[in-house]
Scaffold this motif. Structure first.
Motif, short mmCIF file in Angstrom:
data_model
loop_
_atom_site.label_atom_id
_atom_site.label_comp_id
_atom_site.label_asym_id
_atom_site.label_seq_id
_atom_site.Cartn_x
_atom_site.Cartn_y
_atom_site.Cartn_z
N GLY A 192 19.32 -44.96 28.55
CA GLY A 192 18.37 -44.92 29.65
C GLY A 192 19.02 -44.50 30.96
N ASN A 193 18.19 -44.44 31.99
CA ASN A 193 18.66 -44.07 33.31
C ASN A 193 19.40 -45.25 33.94
OD1 ASN A 193 17.32 -41.45 33.43
ND2 ASN A 193 15.43 -42.65 33.40
N GLU A 242 17.94 -36.50 33.74
CA GLU A 242 17.02 -37.55 33.33
C GLU A 242 17.40 -37.94 31.90
OE1 GLU A 242 13.88 -40.19 33.38
OE2 GLU A 242 14.26 -38.79 31.73
N ALA A 243 17.58 -39.24 31.65
CA ALA A 243 18.07 -39.65 30.34
C ALA A 243 17.11 -39.31 29.21
CB ALA A 243 18.36 -41.15 30.34
N VAL A 247 13.10 -50.65 25.38
CA VAL A 247 14.26 -50.79 26.26
C VAL A 247 14.06 -51.89 27.32
CG1 VAL A 247 16.07 -49.50 27.46
CG2 VAL A 247 14.56 -48.31 25.93
N GLY A 248 13.52 -53.00 26.91
CA GLY A 248 13.39 -54.14 27.82
C GLY A 248 12.47 -53.90 29.00
N SER A 249 11.62 -52.88 28.91
CA SER A 249 10.79 -52.53 30.07
C SER A 249 9.49 -53.31 30.13
CB SER A 249 10.48 -51.03 30.04
OG SER A 249 9.64 -50.76 28.93
N PRO A 285 14.04 -52.22 35.81
CA PRO A 285 13.46 -51.15 36.63
C PRO A 285 14.35 -49.91 36.67
CG PRO A 285 14.23 -52.99 38.00
CD PRO A 285 14.26 -53.46 36.58
N GLY A 286 13.72 -48.78 36.54
CA GLY A 286 14.41 -47.50 36.65
C GLY A 286 14.95 -46.94 35.35
N ARG A 287 15.19 -47.79 34.37
CA ARG A 287 15.93 -47.31 33.19
C ARG A 287 15.05 -46.60 32.16
NH1 ARG A 287 19.51 -51.99 30.89
NH2 ARG A 287 20.39 -50.32 29.62
#
Lengths: 429, 484
Positions: free
Chosen positions: A74-75, A395-396, A196-198, A422-424
């Motif tokens: 991820g990012n 960008e990932a 991804v935990g989002s 956040p952000g990833r």
């Protein structure tokens, strides 16, 4: 989060999860250079729920973590306050071998789980490369990680049958069940696969299991070039052999295609004959020793802090040689050293690129991504590993396509405060 | 929008032949395969392509009119039951197989394509489409997708959700999204395709579907084994699974079911307390050895007879008997209620005993036919609608059976879906937190609850959208996709 609140938070987090299970973070807890303030590892789903509710109430940015073997995905995070670890949630909840189903807590390592299942001649059909590094089941689900045997057993989405998640507001919710066949309610297990935990923390997961194969054999051939590699893979794919895996190992100088056959001895040896015959027109076919097969294995993650970029390239299964050429071409133009492994029957290649300056790496990522998106609609190029300087420039995940707004709406519903990783996630969510 | 105006608008999109508005004609669509629920829709529309579906839905969104999608209408949980003030969107005219891609082992179809057509289309190339619900000669791929249909071979090969790799979907607001990578695997982001499959039409309408094709196995062997009772047959099932064999299918029928099937299609099944049909497929050497082992296991569990299908014809006869089971009940009972429950495989003996006790307690006959390998039961409660109160009693008994499944760690439904029929039971399996969390997904896909409203959940969750006329969300108007 206000810096002055730090001490207050540590006290409250400790009172929720217990003194022994919370600490201030160290540099080692940083994700892509962003360091959190605290690490908490709750011992029960109840504590996890109270922790989440407290943390999101305080607006703390949360990163769930299993064994931390894939934090590079991820990012880079836009914010990070609290790492919620699952190290203390590592048990098998229920395992009835006759049902070929297991229920586990998210923090159990895949290796420990497989060991328990092997004692009953069963297995979970997942073999991601991070397994050797101690990856947890929760982490594997959250990152949708898979390995060579996906050709036969599928990926997480095909094996997960139930899930328990804790949402940022502390809500504990389950979906699915512990029976393999079930269509009651929405399949949130799949929603959380690759999330991804989002959207929340995965606390528990249920899986269908398979019998452990009695016998295994790996055949290998060195096709003369990328075109031959693609043809060899197609020949096996369209045959009536049923390999468990078909892997490509390739570099600038050519490489090897391996075919893993598993099952009962009689079946393995008959299939070996079939596959050997199919592959023999592409080169000498060898049977690998188990040491050789292990050494070849799925691609090892690169050294932390190294200069390698690892891309996951998803395209069409039949386009193996074209995609291989495309990656090799980009590497050559950038003066980079390519290290490629791939799930040859599934349309997935992992391309490691190294030995060049930042500019060259960024250029190669963009070149490969552009070509894959143009040539194979629905395909994707995801940056799995990269030096931080490169990650900050590409960008990932690549573009989300026309479902981007829908992904955003899902994220906003599950995580209205925007505190989960956040952000990833894709689209910088 | 007034009815007349709505008809006019729909006719402008579809032409007059694509709109059904006469009450008598509308009655044709008042129910699906579950006939005890009937609702006459306001209007039925029959689009012929994805663009028409998109235009229809966009109009309905602007007007706040709910809609229900329907394929062939064979569903058994009332998933395609119309809503009274809504429009039924029938996809049966979208029947094109759009692309066959053998090198990539994929096929792209419209939602109205019949399940069996897919296998027929690729048979000559040595391929087939694995999910095979008993309805496969009439049920559509779109309906299979909505219900995540199973079938007798899903024990080994998985369900519809494992074989749908991409879908173009019209969302309730009329926007079009592509879920899943289609021919390419592992599309990043949430697995919205996996969430969409099996959502029973509540998240939108699939207009174009990419499916996985499977290579035909080298060898297929099928046997029929007779046992004194279901317990003996159950012992054989445990023995087969426990030995590490993954059969393509293991189906069980009890004596009442055998009797019905014999009366209806006369497959020549032995007169026994229970029969098993076991099918193995795969590479020949493996199948041969494991098939011999399967026969031994059946014999060790006191099978009174083991009959091996000598050719395709005999195999087809075995399966004809199995697939005719539901319909055959009509030969031994005026009416029957089909239940669909699941239990962990090891709980099967205890659950079968309880079902038999419940039947005795209610004074009603229950026939059992089920997918024994994955614990998916289809008890058939026999009753006579002409006798006052029997239908209700049958439904109560069927309900009690599914509660027994839940008590034993199972599920409300393995393949027929929740739909209208079982939404009242959902709180027995899921907490309100579970259901509220599931409905967050609904709120993200369809915040106004226009797509198949009232199904699946006992109470809809409010999504916190502003009240008032239905309007395009500002972010959509702004074309969020570009700055996403």
């Amino acid at each position: 989060m206000a810096a002055t609140g730090t001490n207050v938070h540590v006290g409250q987090i400790r009172s929720i999860v217990g003194d022994a299970n919370a600490r201030e973070a160290t540099e080692n807890d940083a994700i892509d250079g962003v360091a959190p303030h605290f690490v908490a590892e709750p011992e029960s789903v109840e504590d996890l729920s109270r922790l989440m509710s407290f943390a999101s109430g305080e607006g703390l940015a949360i990163a769930p973590r299993g064994a931390g073997t894939k934090l590079s995905i991820g990012n880079p995070p836009s914010e990070l306050d609290l790492v919620v670890g699952t190290a203390n949630l590592g048990g098998i909840i229920e395992y009835v071998p006759g049902d070929q189903v297991v229920r586990v807590e998210a923090g159990i390592s895949l290796e420990d789980l497989q060991e328990r299942l092997e004692s009953e001649d069963q297995m979970l059909g997942l073999d991601p490369p991070e397994k050797r590094a101690g990856a947890t089941v929760g982490g594997i689900v959250a990152t949708n990680s898979s390995g060579p045997r996906r050709l036969r057993y599928g990926t997480v989405r095909d094996l997960i049958i139930g899930i328990t998640v804790v949402l940022p507001d502390g809500t504990v919710a389950k979906a699915g069940s512990k029976v393999v066949k079930n269509v009651a309610g929405y399949d949130l297990s799949k929603l959380f696969t690759g999330s991804v935990g989002s959207a929340g923390v995965i606390a528990q997961a249920n899986f269908r299991l398979h019998p452990l194969p009695e016998a295994a054999r790996t055949l290998a051939v060195e096709p003369g070039g990328t075109r031959e590699a693609g043809e060899a893979a197609q020949a096996v794919m369209h045959s009536q052999a049923e390999p468990s895996a078909m892997e490509l190992h390739w570099s600038a100088d050519g490489g090897t295609l391996t075919v893993l056959l598993e099952g009962i001895e009689a079946g393995v040896s008959a299939q070996s004959e079939t596959v050997t015959e199919l592959l023999s027109s592409f080169g000498e076919v060898r049977t690998l020793t188990s040491e050789e097969a292990d050494a070849l294995g799925p691609q090892e993650p690169p050294q932390v802090g190294g200069d390698e970029v690892v891309l996951k390239v998803s395209a069409y299964p039949a386009a193996l040689s074209e995609v291989l050429d495309l990656v090799l071409g980009a590497a050559q133009r950038g003066g980079l050293w390519p290290r490629i492994t791939g799930h040859a029957g599934s349309g997935v290649l992992f391309a490691g690129l190294s030995g060049g300056a930042e500019e060259a790496l960024v250029g190669a990522v963009e070149e490969v991504r552009g070509a894959v998106l143009r040539g194979y609609p629905g395909g994707s190029v995801v940056v799995h590993e990269a030096p931080l300087a490169v990650k900050q420039r590409v960008e990932a995940w690549g573009p989300a396509g026309d479902k981007g707004p829908l992904i955003r709406r899902v994220k906003e519903r599950f995580d209205p405060g925007g505190t989960m990783n956040p952000g990833r996630f894709i689209g910088g969510l | 929008m007034e009815r007349e105006k709505l008809i006019e608008t729909m006719e402008s999109i579809l032409g007059p032949q694509g709109v059904v508005s006469e009450r008598e004609q509308l009655r044709t669509y008042e129910c699906d395969g579950l006939m005890n629920y009937r609702v006459i829709p306001e209007l039925v529309v029959l689009p012929e392509n994805a663009e028409q579906v998109q235009r229809i839905v966009a109009v309905l969104y602007d007007e706040g009119v709910p809609f229900v999608a329907r394929g062939s209408g064979t569903g058994l949980s009332g998933g395609a039951l119309p809503v009274a003030s809504g429009v039924l969107i029938v996809l049966a005219r979208m029947r094109k197989i759009l692309e066959v891609d053998i090198p990539n082992q994929r096929v792209v179809v419209e939602p109205g394509v019949i399940n069996l057509w897919v296998s027929q289309e690729v048979a000559d190339e040595g391929y087939y489409y694995a999910p095979d619900p008993a309805s496969q000669v009439v049920s559509s791929i779109g309906g299979n997708l909505a219900e995540n249909s199973g079938g007798v071979h899903c024990l080994k090969y998985g369900f519809t959700t494992n074989h749908v790799l991409g879908a173009e979907v019209v969302l309730a607001d009329g926007s079009v999204v592509h879920l899943g990578g289609g021919k390419a695997p592992d599309s990043p982001g949430y697995d919205l395709l996996g969430s969409f499959v099996g959502s029973e039409g509540t998240l939108g309408i699939a207009t174009r579907i990419t499916l996985r094709l499977c290579r035909k196995p080298e060898s297929v062997r099928t046997l029929l084994a007779a046992f004194e009772d279901t317990e003996g047959a159950g012992g054989a099932v445990s023995g087969i699974i426990g030995s590490g064999i993954v059969p393509a299918a293991i189906e069980m029928m009890d004596s009442l079911c055998i009797q019905a099937v014999e009366t209806a299609v006369a497959p020549g099944f032995p007169d026994a307390g229970a029969v098993l049909i076991v099918e193995l497929d795969g590479p020949e050497a493996e199948v041969e050895q494991q098939f011999r082992q399967t026969i031994e296991i059946c014999e060790a569990n006191d099978a009174s007879e083991v009959r091996v299908a000598e050719d395709d014809e005999e195999r087809a006869l075995f399966w004809k008997g199995r697939k005719a089971a539901f319909a055959a009940m009509g030969r031994i009972s005026n009416d029957y209620y089909v239940q669909d429950g699941v239990v962990p495989r090891t709980e099967l003996p205890a659950v079968l005993k309880k079902i038999s006790d419940l039947g005795a307690q209610y004074g009603m006959r229950v026939a059992n036919v089920f997918h024994a390998g994955d614990g998916n039961l289809h008890p058939l409660v026999l009753y006579d609608n002409a006798v006052e109160g029997e239908a209700e009693k049958a439904e109560d008994l069927a309900g009690d059976i599914v509660f027994v499944c839940l008590e034993h760690g199972g599920s409300l439904t393995g393949e027929h879906g929740i739909g209208e029929d079982k939404k009242k039971y959902m709180p027995k399996m899921f907490t309100s937190e579970d259901m509220d969390t599931m409905q967050l997904l609904r709120c993200a896909f369809d915040p106004h609850g226009l797509s198949n409203p009232g199904k699946l959940f006992p109470t809809p969750r409010l999504c916190g959208e502003r009240p008032g006329p239905y309007q395009m969300h500002p972010v959509q108007k702004a074309g969020l996709a570009e700055n996403f």
